[in-house]
Design an enzyme around this catalytic site. Structure first.
Site, PDB file in Angstrom:
ATOM      1  N   GLU A 131       0.839  -1.188   0.000  1.00  9.80           N
ATOM      2  CA  GLU A 131       0.000   0.000   0.000  1.00  9.80           C
ATOM      3  C   GLU A 131       0.881   1.247   0.000  1.00  9.80           C
ATOM      4  O   GLU A 131       2.068   1.166   0.341  1.00  9.80           O
ATOM      5  CB  GLU A 131      -0.916   0.011   1.238  1.00  9.80           C
ATOM      6  CG  GLU A 131      -1.905  -1.131   1.277  1.00  9.80           C
ATOM      7  CD  GLU A 131      -2.829  -1.075   2.491  1.00  9.80           C
ATOM      8  OE1 GLU A 131      -2.702  -0.112   3.279  1.00  9.80           O
ATOM      9  OE2 GLU A 131      -3.658  -1.983   2.648  1.00  9.80           O
ATOM     10  N   GLY A 135       5.676   0.437   2.831  1.00 15.84           N
ATOM     11  CA  GLY A 135       7.028  -0.106   2.865  1.00 15.84           C
ATOM     12  C   GLY A 135       7.001  -1.604   3.101  1.00 15.84           C
ATOM     13  O   GLY A 135       6.207  -2.331   2.521  1.00 15.84           O
ATOM     14  N   TRP A 160       1.571  -0.842  -6.297  1.00 13.44           N
ATOM     15  CA  TRP A 160       2.612  -1.674  -6.919  1.00 13.44           C
ATOM     16  C   TRP A 160       2.090  -3.043  -7.373  1.00 13.44           C
ATOM     17  O   TRP A 160       2.699  -4.063  -7.124  1.00 13.44           O
ATOM     18  CB  TRP A 160       3.826  -1.856  -5.986  1.00 13.44           C
ATOM     19  CG  TRP A 160       4.420  -0.592  -5.469  1.00 13.44           C
ATOM     20  CD1 TRP A 160       4.517  -0.211  -4.162  1.00 13.44           C
ATOM     21  CD2 TRP A 160       4.968   0.478  -6.247  1.00 13.44           C
ATOM     22  NE1 TRP A 160       5.096   1.027  -4.068  1.00 13.44           N
ATOM     23  CE2 TRP A 160       5.393   1.478  -5.333  1.00 13.44           C
ATOM     24  CE3 TRP A 160       5.153   0.697  -7.605  1.00 13.44           C
ATOM     25  CZ2 TRP A 160       5.990   2.668  -5.754  1.00 13.44           C
ATOM     26  CZ3 TRP A 160       5.744   1.890  -8.024  1.00 13.44           C
ATOM     27  CH2 TRP A 160       6.155   2.843  -7.104  1.00 13.44           C
ATOM     28  N   ARG A 283      35.429  -4.997 -30.021  1.00  2.88           N
ATOM     29  CA  ARG A 283      35.989  -3.658 -29.884  1.00  2.88           C
ATOM     30  C   ARG A 283      37.509  -3.715 -29.753  1.00  2.88           C
ATOM     31  O   ARG A 283      38.042  -4.541 -28.997  1.00  2.88           O
ATOM     32  CB  ARG A 283      35.385  -3.005 -28.634  1.00  2.88           C
ATOM     33  CG  ARG A 283      35.957  -1.654 -28.252  1.00  2.88           C
ATOM     34  CD  ARG A 283      35.498  -0.566 -29.181  1.00  2.88           C
ATOM     35  NE  ARG A 283      35.860   0.745 -28.657  1.00  2.88           N
ATOM     36  CZ  ARG A 283      35.698   1.872 -29.333  1.00  2.88           C
ATOM     37  NH1 ARG A 283      35.185   1.849 -30.549  1.00  2.88           N
ATOM     38  NH2 ARG A 283      36.033   3.027 -28.801  1.00  2.88           N
ATOM     39  N   GLU A 378       9.884  -7.909  -4.169  1.00  2.00           N
ATOM     40  CA  GLU A 378       9.700  -9.011  -3.218  1.00  2.00           C
ATOM     41  C   GLU A 378      10.546  -8.842  -1.952  1.00  2.00           C
ATOM     42  O   GLU A 378      11.008  -9.802  -1.358  1.00  2.00           O
ATOM     43  CB  GLU A 378      10.016 -10.373  -3.869  1.00  2.00           C
ATOM     44  CG  GLU A 378       9.313 -10.634  -5.178  1.00  2.00           C
ATOM     45  CD  GLU A 378       7.805 -10.749  -5.027  1.00  2.00           C
ATOM     46  OE1 GLU A 378       7.308 -10.628  -3.900  1.00  2.00           O
ATOM     47  OE2 GLU A 378       7.136 -10.954  -6.040  1.00  2.00           O
ATOM     48  N   GLU A 382      17.786  -5.230   2.461  1.00  2.00           N
ATOM     49  CA  GLU A 382      17.826  -5.109   3.916  1.00  2.00           C
ATOM     50  C   GLU A 382      16.842  -6.078   4.578  1.00  2.00           C
ATOM     51  O   GLU A 382      17.142  -6.683   5.616  1.00  2.00           O
ATOM     52  CB  GLU A 382      17.511  -3.667   4.323  1.00  2.00           C
ATOM     53  CG  GLU A 382      18.607  -2.664   4.000  1.00  2.00           C
ATOM     54  CD  GLU A 382      18.736  -2.356   2.520  1.00  2.00           C
ATOM     55  OE1 GLU A 382      19.828  -1.937   2.104  1.00  2.00           O
ATOM     56  OE2 GLU A 382      17.751  -2.551   1.776  1.00  2.00           O
TER      57      GLU A 382
END
Length: 400
Positions: A131, A135, A160, A283, A378, A382
């Site tokens: 929501e 968080g 989300w 390259r 998901e 942390e």
């Protein structure tokens, strides 16, 4: 196909599925992914192709029309799809989570009704827990369901939702205050059928999907809000038929979702490595291919090691879940490691491309914008470290 990210012990059926998906990705996704991503265009043709391959029913039991495959098979398929375009893997992820939740926790009536249609891709699922301002604190949800006879009246705002507009079934977590004396026993998952599209929903009065949220990356797939104003849902559309179990049902879904995000990180990292090692051999600087410079070889070696380590960790977490054992430790480790390594491998491939990596003509530019989503999807790094740390303290608790 190189030797990186190989998986031991697969059955012939699993190998055949992966070969088919890999061929589909190479032919149908990679050639169009960057163009569609730049337009932020929903990959309709790709989704139809995945339907024909049976990917929407990959883990749904055969008795409901699915393929009945394991979480490991699904994770390896997601890794291949994300290698082509991460947004496409997001289209199947929330669908898979909702199908898993219904199969694991739904009533028999709910399984009989939803799973065959989900296996065929006729019903496509979205997962709604977060929501605005919430968080990682799921206990603080404010969207509420109040019992009114044989119905529940839902009010609140969710955030989300991947596939929020294109989905036709949303698993929505609400506070119901019916389960027990802790916030976690007072949440309920509702299964809401709706019409695909944006704006007020024509078949569910009071339900609105305002529109797509504009994002830095992860384009093509729609990410939305969900607004509920006096939405009436029959009580028999509570997942499992009993209120108060929503938090634990959602966490089960998130657990398999974390394996999915780890698989996505593996796929994006592998594609970044492929692009980096290919460009390094094309390259030239100072009279030789940049792949011949020791600094680039060191970088390629580090990238390949990270790709391999993340893949094996993801496979371990999937197999742990398939065994029926608790896998929150392994899933948290896999999601954390794969997403962090993905960011680092993509950045190294970006550096190998030099100035061209900053150009939208090169695929690595798209990957560079997509990788950050994996760091927060998901559950943030942390949160994963907190979960892992707590589980380790349980496992290694010293006697007092």
């Amino acid at each position: 196909m190189g030797r990186l990210a190989q998986t031991d012990g697969l059955t012939e059926i699993q190998r055949d599925i992966l070969a088919t998906v890999r061929d589909f990705v190479d032919k149908e996704i990679i050639p169009v992914a960057t163009e569609l991503e730049h337009k932020d265009e929903y990959p309709t043709a790709i989704v139809e192709g995945m339907k024909q391959l049976g990917l929407f029913g990959l883990t749904i039991p055969e008795e409901y029309g699915g393929l009945g495959e394991s979480l490991l098979t699904y994770a390896l398929v997601v890794e291949e799809i994300a290698r082509g375009w991460m947004s496409v893997s997001g289209i199947v992820n929330t669908h898979f989570i909702v199908a898993h939740m219904i199969n694991a926790h739904g009533t028999q009536e709910q399984k009989d009704y939803f799973l065959p249609k989900m296996a065929a891709g006729e019903i496509r699922g979205a997962f709604s827990m977060s929501e605005p301002g919430l968080g990682s604190d799921v206990s603080a949800i404010s969207t509420k369901g109040v019992k009114d006879g044989e119905f529940y009246v839902l009010n609140g705002q969710k955030m989300w939702l991947t596939n929020g507009g294109t989905s036709t079934l949303v698993a929505v977590l609400c506070k119901t205050d019916e389960g027990g004396n802790t916030p976690y026993k007072n949440m309920t998952t509702f299964l809401i059928e709706k019409t695909a599209g944006f704006g007020p929903n024509p078949t569910v009065p009071g339900l609105t999907v305002p529109g797509k949220i504009e994002k830095m990356g992860y384009k093509g797939v729609d990410t939305t809000e969900l607004v509920l104003q006096d939405v009436r849902i029959p009580a028999d559309r509570i997942l499992g038929g009993v209120p108060g179990r929503g938090f634990y049902q959602m966490m089960d879904g998130v657990e398999v979702g974390r394996v999915n995000v780890a698989a996505r990180g593996c796929g994006v990292a592998r594609r970044a490595f492929e692009l980096g090692i290919s460009y390094a051999q094309q390259r030239s600087t100072f009279g030789k291919k940049i792949a011949e410079h020791q600094a680039i070889q060191f970088k390629l070696a580090e990238m390949a090691t990270k790709v391999e380590a993340a893949h094996q960790m993801m496979v371990m977490a999937a197999r742990k879940k398939d065994s029926g054992e608790r896998n929150d430790l392994e899933a948290g480790m896999a999601k954390y490691l794969a997403s962090e390594y993905c960011k680092e491998v993509v950045e190294d491939a970006f550096r190998i491309h030099g100035g061209y990596g900053f150009s939208k003509e090169y695929e690595i530019e798209r990957l560079y914008r997509e990788a950050p989503m994996l760091l927060i999807g998901e559950g943030t790094a942390e949160i994963q470290k907190m979960i892992v740390g707590r589980r380790l303290l349980e496992e290694y608790k010293i006697a007092e």
